[in-house]
Design an enzyme around this catalytic site. Sequence first.
Site, PDB file in Angstrom:
ATOM      1  N   MET A 274       0.829  -1.211   0.000  1.00  0.00           N
ATOM      2  CA  MET A 274       0.000   0.000   0.000  1.00  0.00           C
ATOM      3  C   MET A 274       0.862   1.259   0.000  1.00  0.00           C
ATOM      4  SD  MET A 274      -2.970  -1.106  -0.435  1.00  0.00           S
ATOM      5  CE  MET A 274      -3.692   0.523  -0.439  1.00  0.00           C
ATOM      6  N   GLU A 275       1.980   1.222   0.682  1.00  0.00           N
ATOM      7  CA  GLU A 275       2.885   2.371   0.704  1.00  0.00           C
ATOM      8  C   GLU A 275       3.495   2.606  -0.673  1.00  0.00           C
ATOM      9  OE1 GLU A 275       2.117   1.274   4.834  1.00  0.00           O
ATOM     10  OE2 GLU A 275       2.555   0.091   3.059  1.00  0.00           O
TER      11      GLU A 275
ATOM     12  N   ASP B 299      -0.941  17.502 -11.688  1.00  0.00           N
ATOM     13  CA  ASP B 299      -1.190  18.872 -11.238  1.00  0.00           C
ATOM     14  C   ASP B 299      -0.271  19.861 -11.938  1.00  0.00           C
ATOM     15  OD1 ASP B 299      -2.276  20.974  -9.523  1.00  0.00           O
ATOM     16  OD2 ASP B 299      -0.337  20.900  -8.504  1.00  0.00           O
TER      17      ASP B 299
END
EC number: 4.6.1.17
Length: 156
Positions: A111-112, A126
């Site tokens: 998950m990390e 972004d």
Amino acid sequence: MSELTHVRADGSAHMVDVTGKNETSRTAVAEGFVKMRGDVVKQLFSAGLPKGDALPVARIAGIMGAKKTPDIIPLCHPLPLGKITVDFFELTDGVRIEASVKTRGVTGVEMEALTAVSTAALTVYDMIKAVDKMAVIDGIRVLSKTGGKSGDWSVQ
């Protein structure tokens, strides 16, 4: 078929008890892609974006994301992460992001690694969205993991 470890028989979610597990060295590697126009790829890899040099910012964001995984993913255990790397590979139609995470602990770091890739990809997005509104984040997955009771695993 394996049972879901985070769900009780009544369907309620809970944090898995890992207190009885032995510590082992564990690693996980994940990847993801941000697809974009070729001219934007050139800007990204030459630090020529209007928002600045995106890759160092995305690398730090990925590292921070891995460290914050238990804060944003419910039921993830906080782990002492020993090493986190985030790397970028230029493609003709985008960037491949690869994250590697290592710990010595009682549960894995998949998950990390996924969160590191995801956070880095979101940061790239972004920083390029002003010049490529059609950019796409895609293909986030675990490539390999080592350690733990279930042993080593790799897509290859």
